[in-house]
Design an enzyme around this catalytic site. Sequence first.
Site, mmCIF file in Angstrom:
data_model
loop_
_atom_site.group_PDB
_atom_site.id
_atom_site.type_symbol
_atom_site.label_atom_id
_atom_site.label_comp_id
_atom_site.label_asym_id
_atom_site.label_seq_id
_atom_site.Cartn_x
_atom_site.Cartn_y
_atom_site.Cartn_z
ATOM 1 N N LYS A 193 0.843 -1.204 0.000
ATOM 2 C CA LYS A 193 0.000 0.000 0.000
ATOM 3 C C LYS A 193 0.877 1.253 0.000
ATOM 4 O O LYS A 193 1.580 1.538 0.960
ATOM 5 C CB LYS A 193 -0.896 0.054 1.242
ATOM 6 C CG LYS A 193 -1.925 1.178 1.105
ATOM 7 C CD LYS A 193 -2.520 1.629 2.401
ATOM 8 C CE LYS A 193 -1.868 2.843 2.993
ATOM 9 N NZ LYS A 193 -1.983 4.099 2.230
ATOM 10 N N GLY A 244 6.922 4.655 8.365
ATOM 11 C CA GLY A 244 6.031 5.800 8.565
ATOM 12 C C GLY A 244 6.226 6.386 9.943
ATOM 13 O O GLY A 244 7.306 6.295 10.528
ATOM 14 N N SER A 245 5.157 6.947 10.474
ATOM 15 C CA SER A 245 5.267 7.653 11.752
ATOM 16 C C SER A 245 5.343 6.679 12.930
ATOM 17 O O SER A 245 4.813 5.565 12.866
ATOM 18 C CB SER A 245 4.068 8.577 11.931
ATOM 19 O OG SER A 245 2.883 7.814 11.976
ATOM 20 N N GLU A 247 3.808 6.957 15.700
ATOM 21 C CA GLU A 247 2.461 6.771 16.245
ATOM 22 C C GLU A 247 1.743 5.594 15.564
ATOM 23 O O GLU A 247 1.217 4.693 16.235
ATOM 24 C CB GLU A 247 1.698 8.074 16.007
ATOM 25 C CG GLU A 247 0.392 8.178 16.706
ATOM 26 C CD GLU A 247 -0.419 9.340 16.138
ATOM 27 O OE1 GLU A 247 0.160 10.203 15.439
ATOM 28 O OE2 GLU A 247 -1.634 9.348 16.377
ATOM 29 N N GLU A 266 10.042 0.800 10.482
ATOM 30 C CA GLU A 266 11.040 1.850 10.248
ATOM 31 C C GLU A 266 10.318 3.165 10.468
ATOM 32 O O GLU A 266 9.483 3.570 9.657
ATOM 33 C CB GLU A 266 11.588 1.711 8.822
ATOM 34 C CG GLU A 266 12.948 2.351 8.651
ATOM 35 C CD GLU A 266 12.834 3.799 8.215
ATOM 36 O OE1 GLU A 266 12.785 4.663 9.112
ATOM 37 O OE2 GLU A 266 12.778 4.045 7.012
ATOM 38 N N CYS A 300 13.322 10.545 7.192
ATOM 39 C CA CYS A 300 13.284 10.040 8.569
ATOM 40 C C CYS A 300 14.646 10.177 9.254
ATOM 41 O O CYS A 300 14.724 10.352 10.459
ATOM 42 C CB CYS A 300 12.806 8.601 8.588
ATOM 43 S SG CYS A 300 13.642 7.574 7.390
ATOM 44 N N GLU A 397 9.871 15.312 15.682
ATOM 45 C CA GLU A 397 10.209 15.206 14.262
ATOM 46 C C GLU A 397 9.373 16.227 13.492
ATOM 47 O O GLU A 397 8.146 16.150 13.473
ATOM 48 C CB GLU A 397 9.882 13.784 13.783
ATOM 49 C CG GLU A 397 10.329 13.531 12.368
ATOM 50 C CD GLU A 397 10.088 12.096 11.917
ATOM 51 O OE1 GLU A 397 9.001 11.554 12.182
ATOM 52 O OE2 GLU A 397 10.996 11.522 11.296
HETATM 53 P P1 NDP Z 1 1.773 7.703 8.569
HETATM 54 O O1 NDP Z 1 2.554 6.884 9.512
HETATM 55 O O2 NDP Z 1 0.351 7.998 8.884
HETATM 56 O O3 NDP Z 1 1.777 7.041 7.116
HETATM 57 C C1 NDP Z 1 2.621 6.020 6.669
HETATM 58 C C2 NDP Z 1 1.826 4.970 5.907
HETATM 59 O O4 NDP Z 1 0.943 4.281 6.805
HETATM 60 C C3 NDP Z 1 0.916 5.559 4.849
HETATM 61 O O5 NDP Z 1 0.813 4.664 3.769
HETATM 62 C C4 NDP Z 1 -0.404 5.661 5.583
HETATM 63 O O6 NDP Z 1 -1.497 5.764 4.740
HETATM 64 C C5 NDP Z 1 -0.403 4.380 6.362
HETATM 65 N N1 NDP Z 1 -1.285 4.380 7.532
HETATM 66 C C6 NDP Z 1 -1.875 5.424 8.157
HETATM 67 N N2 NDP Z 1 -2.599 4.998 9.218
HETATM 68 C C7 NDP Z 1 -2.466 3.659 9.260
HETATM 69 C C8 NDP Z 1 -2.957 2.640 10.132
HETATM 70 N N3 NDP Z 1 -3.724 2.920 11.170
HETATM 71 N N4 NDP Z 1 -2.603 1.361 9.891
HETATM 72 C C9 NDP Z 1 -1.799 1.048 8.853
HETATM 73 N N5 NDP Z 1 -1.314 1.965 7.999
HETATM 74 C C10 NDP Z 1 -1.622 3.255 8.194
HETATM 75 O O7 NDP Z 1 2.539 9.041 8.311
HETATM 76 P P2 NDP Z 1 1.918 10.396 7.765
HETATM 77 O O8 NDP Z 1 1.936 10.334 6.315
HETATM 78 O O9 NDP Z 1 0.610 10.703 8.402
HETATM 79 O O10 NDP Z 1 2.960 11.448 8.325
HETATM 80 C C11 NDP Z 1 2.856 11.893 9.678
HETATM 81 C C12 NDP Z 1 4.213 12.111 10.259
HETATM 82 O O11 NDP Z 1 4.919 10.886 10.276
HETATM 83 C C13 NDP Z 1 5.116 13.036 9.455
HETATM 84 O O12 NDP Z 1 4.898 14.343 9.761
HETATM 85 C C14 NDP Z 1 6.470 12.554 9.854
HETATM 86 O O13 NDP Z 1 6.855 13.166 11.056
HETATM 87 C C15 NDP Z 1 6.291 11.084 10.085
HETATM 88 N N6 NDP Z 1 6.710 10.262 8.933
HETATM 89 C C16 NDP Z 1 7.829 9.525 9.065
HETATM 90 C C17 NDP Z 1 8.272 8.780 8.009
HETATM 91 C C18 NDP Z 1 9.500 7.977 8.105
HETATM 92 O O14 NDP Z 1 10.043 7.573 7.074
HETATM 93 N N7 NDP Z 1 9.983 7.682 9.282
HETATM 94 C C19 NDP Z 1 7.583 8.771 6.724
HETATM 95 C C20 NDP Z 1 6.364 9.533 6.707
HETATM 96 C C21 NDP Z 1 5.978 10.248 7.775
HETATM 97 P P3 NDP Z 1 -1.968 7.219 4.257
HETATM 98 O O15 NDP Z 1 -0.868 7.831 3.498
HETATM 99 O O16 NDP Z 1 -3.096 6.925 3.387
HETATM 100 O O17 NDP Z 1 -2.328 7.969 5.495
#
Ligand code: NDP
Length: 488
Positions: A193, A244-245, A247, A266, A300, A397
């Site tokens: 995804k 991703g994040s 959280e 990661e 990140c 971050e």
């Molecule tokens: P997210 O963690 O929300 O997104 C990462 C991926 O997870 C996206 O594909 C997202 O989908 C998906 N996702 C969202 N919610 C869920 C869930 N409950 N279960 C499974 N998958 C999910 O990051 P954001 O894009 O919201 O960014 C928020 C913050 O995260 C940024 O400001 C940054 O600080 C941090 N971040 C860190 C990254 C890293 O590489 N460490 C990369 C991106 C963000 P969708 O895009 O549709 O929401």
Amino acid sequence: MTSVEKKSSAPVPAGWTYAPAPESTEIVSLRDRYGLYVGGKWLETAERFTTIAPRDELPLAEVAQASEADVANAVAVARSAFESWSALPGSERAKYLFRIARILQERAREFAVLESLNGGKPIKESRDVDLPLAAAHFFYYAGWADKLEYAFPNRAPRPVGVAGQIIPWNFPLLMLAWKIAPALAGGNTVVLKPAETTPLTALLFCDVVRQAELPPGVVNIVTGDGSTGAALVDADVDKIAFTGSTEVGKAIQRRLAGTGKKLTLELGGKAANIVFDDCALDQAVEGIVNGIYFNQGHVCCAGSRLFVQESIAEPLIEKLKKRMATLRVGDPLDKNTDIGAINSKIQLDKIEELVQAGRDEGAEIYQPPCRLPEKGYWFAPTVFTNVAQSYRIAQEEIFGPVLSVLTFRTPDEAVEKANNTPYGLSAGVWTEKGSRILWMAEHLRAGVVWANTFNRFDPTSPFGGYKESGFGREGGRHGLEPYLAFDA
Ligand code: NDP
């Protein structure tokens, strides 16, 4: 004219004028509408959403929103493809991976333009970093596909099964390559995804899969928002790989506890870039700029906390500000652009909120004068001085082009301050002294420590974090392990 542009106390910019050098978008032919790519076919969904270009907020295409049932179907298709794919000899799987790598190289310009269009990153970065690295990952893991027994001797490696992979928006195609290449080399099938704001290069990748004649169902792409990601976590997969994040990573870990599904995370970072007084100063300034302003700081492992040895703080900050004044912010598709568009309105709001917190808490802000386009999402390169460890801009971050500068006197103090964060993904050390580099690398709690460089990536090198930056490694031989089960 923006308030940033009106600032007058800034150092003199380099005074170069650049004529626009726009990359043509003609090489990309987008469809109006994309379905889900499952079992080698495009499937329609009940719901769709529009993906836009962050440089001008104009719509690019309609994309499918996968429901729980759509995700379950994709996973079932991946499972039925698993039997024959995993039974192929490694040398046969390798052929497909080599093909994919070569096709990515051949179509690099098309992918680079689309990546910059949909994500906002400067074309020179998608062209010179994202695309070559994405192809390199497929080449690298193609090489391992028939050597798994040598990579893990006496452990009888076998594939895990179906991998669910969830990726973010900052390096859409590169993160796809980091995830799909080792999974396929190990004999797994995947359902991936992409992020909601940047689905297009993953959808174009489906055409590469088709061109490479990969058996249907080995790679499946399901687009959608967070709920699609959550459905993939809960689906009948054997492994989840998430970037991703922190959280969302924590939420996934809670959901998977006790299920027996394998997991790698990661997550975020707040890297320390540490500059000692014996470093090559101009080189360090380049490393600092690359560390935080590369990809608009949507990285990140970005060097978002700069620790400078007190004795050189003044000249270094002066040089840094002069260098910042030469950075060109603007159209991602202009080959001269250093800093492109912020990926989304949501991310821009988040950056603005944290920058305001930095001002309110008492840090001193500097932004070079630069003309920001009227439409789209933009943020000028920013540096904060007089930052205390407790400020939000030193702890959280920001994921934007915002640097917080702190100082230190001794190596011990640098280590203590650098490690004073919930994260532990990366760090940088700038010094001429080899023994100090080794000492620092040993004491910094970070998955990657760069010495006299920053943001350097290579498919042969494992990448991953400690603490709230997650667990598991991607890249290198280590990156294969999460996609393998072992009898011994
Ligand atoms: P997210 O963690 O929300 O997104 C990462 C991926 O997870 C996206 O594909 C997202 O989908 C998906 N996702 C969202 N919610 C869920 C869930 N409950 N279960 C499974 N998958 C999910 O990051 P954001 O894009 O919201 O960014 C928020 C913050 O995260 C940024 O400001 C940054 O600080 C941090 N971040 C860190 C990254 C890293 O590489 N460490 C990369 C991106 C963000 P969708 O895009 O549709 O929401």
